[in-house]
Design an enzyme around this catalytic site. Structure first.
Site, mmCIF file in Angstrom:
data_model
loop_
_atom_site.group_PDB
_atom_site.id
_atom_site.type_symbol
_atom_site.label_atom_id
_atom_site.label_comp_id
_atom_site.label_asym_id
_atom_site.label_seq_id
_atom_site.Cartn_x
_atom_site.Cartn_y
_atom_site.Cartn_z
ATOM 1 N N LYS A 1 96.360 -24.840 87.594
ATOM 2 C CA LYS A 1 97.966 -25.067 87.360
ATOM 3 C C LYS A 1 98.685 -24.011 85.961
ATOM 4 O O LYS A 1 99.131 -23.366 86.296
ATOM 5 C CB LYS A 1 98.349 -26.093 86.479
ATOM 6 C CG LYS A 1 97.510 -26.781 88.008
ATOM 7 C CD LYS A 1 98.319 -28.310 88.208
ATOM 8 C CE LYS A 1 97.904 -29.343 86.965
ATOM 9 N NZ LYS A 1 96.586 -29.487 87.152
ATOM 10 N N ARG B 1 103.060 -37.433 87.827
ATOM 11 C CA ARG B 1 101.592 -37.941 87.633
ATOM 12 C C ARG B 1 101.975 -38.844 88.264
ATOM 13 O O ARG B 1 100.669 -39.539 89.412
ATOM 14 C CB ARG B 1 100.913 -37.577 86.382
ATOM 15 C CG ARG B 1 100.261 -36.773 86.380
ATOM 16 C CD ARG B 1 99.389 -36.560 84.931
ATOM 17 N NE ARG B 1 98.973 -35.173 84.205
ATOM 18 C CZ ARG B 1 98.450 -34.949 83.576
ATOM 19 N NH1 ARG B 1 97.627 -35.831 83.007
ATOM 20 N NH2 ARG B 1 98.384 -34.046 83.707
ATOM 21 N N ARG C 1 85.321 -23.946 80.213
ATOM 22 C CA ARG C 1 86.500 -23.935 79.495
ATOM 23 C C ARG C 1 86.594 -24.887 77.879
ATOM 24 O O ARG C 1 87.181 -24.598 77.284
ATOM 25 C CB ARG C 1 87.862 -24.987 80.602
ATOM 26 C CG ARG C 1 90.125 -24.851 79.393
ATOM 27 C CD ARG C 1 90.623 -25.224 80.334
ATOM 28 N NE ARG C 1 90.908 -26.366 80.293
ATOM 29 C CZ ARG C 1 91.495 -26.858 81.231
ATOM 30 N NH1 ARG C 1 92.356 -26.681 82.496
ATOM 31 N NH2 ARG C 1 91.263 -28.270 81.262
ATOM 32 N N ARG D 1 88.871 -27.792 73.961
ATOM 33 C CA ARG D 1 89.518 -29.081 74.083
ATOM 34 C C ARG D 1 89.070 -30.656 74.167
ATOM 35 O O ARG D 1 87.832 -30.368 75.129
ATOM 36 C CB ARG D 1 90.465 -29.066 74.972
ATOM 37 C CG ARG D 1 91.410 -28.352 74.988
ATOM 38 C CD ARG D 1 92.714 -27.145 76.526
ATOM 39 N NE ARG D 1 92.717 -28.739 77.345
ATOM 40 C CZ ARG D 1 93.207 -28.551 78.140
ATOM 41 N NH1 ARG D 1 93.982 -27.416 78.402
ATOM 42 N NH2 ARG D 1 94.114 -29.495 78.963
ATOM 43 N N ARG E 1 89.358 -37.609 83.642
ATOM 44 C CA ARG E 1 90.688 -37.242 84.502
ATOM 45 C C ARG E 1 90.474 -37.618 85.818
ATOM 46 O O ARG E 1 91.859 -36.815 86.535
ATOM 47 C CB ARG E 1 90.949 -36.037 83.393
ATOM 48 C CG ARG E 1 91.250 -36.512 81.760
ATOM 49 C CD ARG E 1 91.274 -35.167 80.745
ATOM 50 N NE ARG E 1 92.332 -34.044 81.422
ATOM 51 C CZ ARG E 1 92.289 -33.016 81.824
ATOM 52 N NH1 ARG E 1 90.868 -32.949 80.744
ATOM 53 N NH2 ARG E 1 92.635 -32.288 82.012
#
Length: 189
Positions: free
Chosen positions: A14, A89, A128, A134, A145
């Site tokens: 995204k 969401r 990532r 992160r 998640r």
């Protein structure tokens, strides 16, 4: 105003695709994840609340998320439109977004779901996490998640499908190919 929701699980692409869409269509990108990270980085009161929730892999309560999103939209009164990334969401969030945009004389033109399987998501997010560090990409939090997406967030899709606004795009492949498929959908509007 041309407004889209870019939908997909963590790691679907995204953020990557949103940047390309912004450049092509001059839309404003609103990523709730980016908003949360900015508040956390700046150690705002909201950021402190959000930090503990995200660190545990939980969703931020609707009221906080909606207020932040409305604030961002209001900062851009001359926008040609918005790409909403990571929001809504939940069905109540989708309903709140519809009501808010309607109050502005606008609506969601379309919802584009990036379709990516769980194996690919896990690989992408692991990469990532190595690159960015992160906190929400760590293996234990990542699994929460992804589960949150497939157990709760995915239920927003029928809400938009019932409105005739849902389009699915294969999110696996070369970035440019996925982008071309997204543009083909957006160009219909």
């Amino acid at each position: 105003m041309l407004n889209f929701v870019l939908f997909g699980p963590p790691g679907a692409g995204k953020g990557t695709q949103s940047q390309k869409l912004i450049d092509k269509y001059q839309l404003i990108h609103i990523s709730t994840g980016d908003l949360f990270r900015a508040h956390i980085k700046n150690q705002t009161l909201l950021g402190q609340k959000v930090s503990s929730l995200i660190a545990d892999g939980q969703l931020v309560p609707d009221a906080i998320t909606i207020a932040m999103l409305e604030e961002e939209v209001d900062k851009n009164p001359e926008a040609k439109g918005f790409i909403f990334d990571g929001f809504p969401r939940t069905v109540p969030q989708a309903e709140a977004l519809d009501e808010f945009l309607e109050s502005k004389g606008s609506n969601i033109a379309g919802v584009i779901a990036l379709d990516v399987d769980q194996d690919e998501l896990t690989k992408r997010i692991a990469q990532r996490q190595k690159e960015t560090g992160r906190v929400d990409d760590q293996a234990d939090k990542l699994q929460k998640r992804i589960e949150e997406y497939f157990n709760k967030t995915v239920h927003v899709l029928p809400y938009y499908q019932a409105q005739g606004k849902l389009k699915k795009v294969n999110g696996i492949g070369k970035i440019e190919d996925v982008f071309a498929d997204l543009c083909a959908v957006i160009d219909q509007y």
